[in-house]
Design an enzyme around this catalytic site. Sequence first.
Site, short mmCIF file in Angstrom:
data_model
loop_
_atom_site.label_atom_id
_atom_site.label_comp_id
_atom_site.label_asym_id
_atom_site.label_seq_id
_atom_site.Cartn_x
_atom_site.Cartn_y
_atom_site.Cartn_z
CB VAL A 1 -2.75 0.88 3.61
CG1 VAL A 1 -2.82 2.34 4.15
CG2 VAL A 1 -1.94 -0.14 4.32
N GLY A 2 -4.39 -1.99 2.42
CA GLY A 2 -4.28 -3.12 1.41
C GLY A 2 -4.98 -4.36 2.06
CD GLU A 3 -10.12 -5.61 3.09
OE1 GLU A 3 -10.17 -4.47 2.52
OE2 GLU A 3 -10.37 -6.43 3.69
N GLY A 4 -6.06 -8.63 1.06
CA GLY A 4 -5.90 -9.59 0.10
C GLY A 4 -6.44 -11.02 0.75
CB VAL B 1 -6.62 -6.55 6.40
CG1 VAL B 1 -6.29 -6.49 7.89
CG2 VAL B 1 -6.86 -5.24 5.88
CG ASP C 1 2.46 -9.41 -7.22
OD1 ASP C 1 1.77 -9.29 -6.17
OD2 ASP C 1 2.21 -9.15 -8.45
O1 LIG Z 1 5.63 -9.51 3.09
C1 LIG Z 1 5.22 -8.31 3.23
C2 LIG Z 1 3.84 -7.99 3.32
C3 LIG Z 1 3.26 -6.80 3.61
C4 LIG Z 1 4.29 -5.64 3.11
C5 LIG Z 1 3.87 -4.44 3.42
C6 LIG Z 1 4.54 -3.25 4.24
C7 LIG Z 1 4.33 -2.08 4.12
C8 LIG Z 1 3.12 -1.76 3.42
C9 LIG Z 1 2.90 -0.19 3.68
C10 LIG Z 1 1.89 0.40 2.57
C11 LIG Z 1 2.20 1.72 3.15
N1 LIG Z 1 1.56 2.91 2.57
C12 LIG Z 1 0.39 2.97 1.57
C13 LIG Z 1 -0.16 1.87 1.03
C14 LIG Z 1 -1.08 2.12 -0.18
C15 LIG Z 1 -1.64 3.25 -0.08
C16 LIG Z 1 -2.75 3.41 -1.09
N2 LIG Z 1 -4.01 4.29 -0.54
C17 LIG Z 1 -4.60 3.38 0.29
C18 LIG Z 1 -5.77 2.62 -0.10
C19 LIG Z 1 -5.74 3.95 0.89
C20 LIG Z 1 -1.08 4.53 0.34
C21 LIG Z 1 -0.08 4.20 1.47
N3 LIG Z 1 3.24 1.86 3.85
N4 LIG Z 1 3.62 0.83 4.09
C22 LIG Z 1 2.39 -2.55 2.72
C23 LIG Z 1 2.91 -3.95 2.53
C24 LIG Z 1 5.59 -6.10 3.00
O2 LIG Z 1 6.30 -5.01 2.64
C25 LIG Z 1 5.82 -7.36 2.88
#
Ligand SMILES: Oc1ccc(-c2ccc(-c3cc(Nc4ccc(CNC5CC5)cc4)n[nH]3)cc2)c(O)c1
Length: 309
Positions: free
Chosen positions: A10-13, A17, A126
Amino acid sequence: MNKYEVLGVVGEGAYGVVLKCKNKETNEIVAIKKFKETEDNEIVKKSIQREVKVLRLLRHINIVELKEAFKRKGRIYLVFEYVERNLLEVLEASPSGLEPLYIKKTIFQLLKAIYCCHQHDIVHRDIKPENLLISNANVLKLCDFGFARSLTAQTQDLTDYVATRWYRAPELLLSYSNYDKGVDMWAIGCLLCELTDGNPLFPGENEMDQLYLIQKMLGPLTPSQQETFSKNPRFLGMKFPEISKPETLEQRYLCKLPKRAINFVKGLLKMEPSERLTCRQALKHQYFEDLPEAIEFMKELDQQIEQEK
Ligand SMILES: Oc1ccc(-c2ccc(-c3cc(Nc4ccc(CNC5CC5)cc4)n[nH]3)cc2)c(O)c1
């Protein structure tokens, strides 16, 4: 990671990941941030420890929940709640912008999340559509605190700071040291405009272009910002192009935003950080006065302010 089944990315940096996973024992869907670096790298280890410390501080309905953190084979994993989509996807589904009431509700939830951060002296740094998750019930969850910093932290290790340019306040574009909570308020102003018509407010192609677009709409840098610009080696010998046809916020959004919303955005997009609305002032702004959840929240906020006296 044995108890989790990876369902997708769902995310990459640069950090690593974020994976969508299912807990094989409970069938719960979670998001797991897997760091690229192992804990042998002391700088990365300190950065992750700071990130986890920030995350453990911030428990709020509008901030994505950190469920657990674990190490496996020298790698660190952070397990978070999974949310169905992010605001970028919501925007992409409505290219000409979102409904006014939806925008108001979304921005109000974001302000509550940022108010929680700022009360703990944490600046997110951010805020952008990708870092705002939206549940099926349209509950906003702020995520990705990879760049968040405590204002009370002694270290100013800002060399890693590469947060997204379009939402970056002028003081961040000019230097990385003297920033404060106002950088989050600036980003919220940029975001509200983008949700209105689907177009980023300041889509700068580089830092000079970013500063040019900002000045074209909001006027020149403040004297201290101009001094910082002239002393910054990154901008040595550079000059801004003449601003031929300035376009004000009113001109751009007169037919798209009500007067109160334009006043609200103008309160967030002040060139001078100290003149920007604080998060508390933003939550109490006239723009939200017809939002039922805002009226309820204001009562709670006023009671909290009374108790703090
Ligand atoms: O310090 C940090 C690091 C990472 C996170 C973090 C925590 C949770 C998520 C996350 C993402 C997510 N769901 C989601 C995220 C992105 C998309 C976009 N579509 C994706 C590309 C296929 C769809 C659903 N649910 N929870 C993402 C980042 C955070 O909240 C704090």
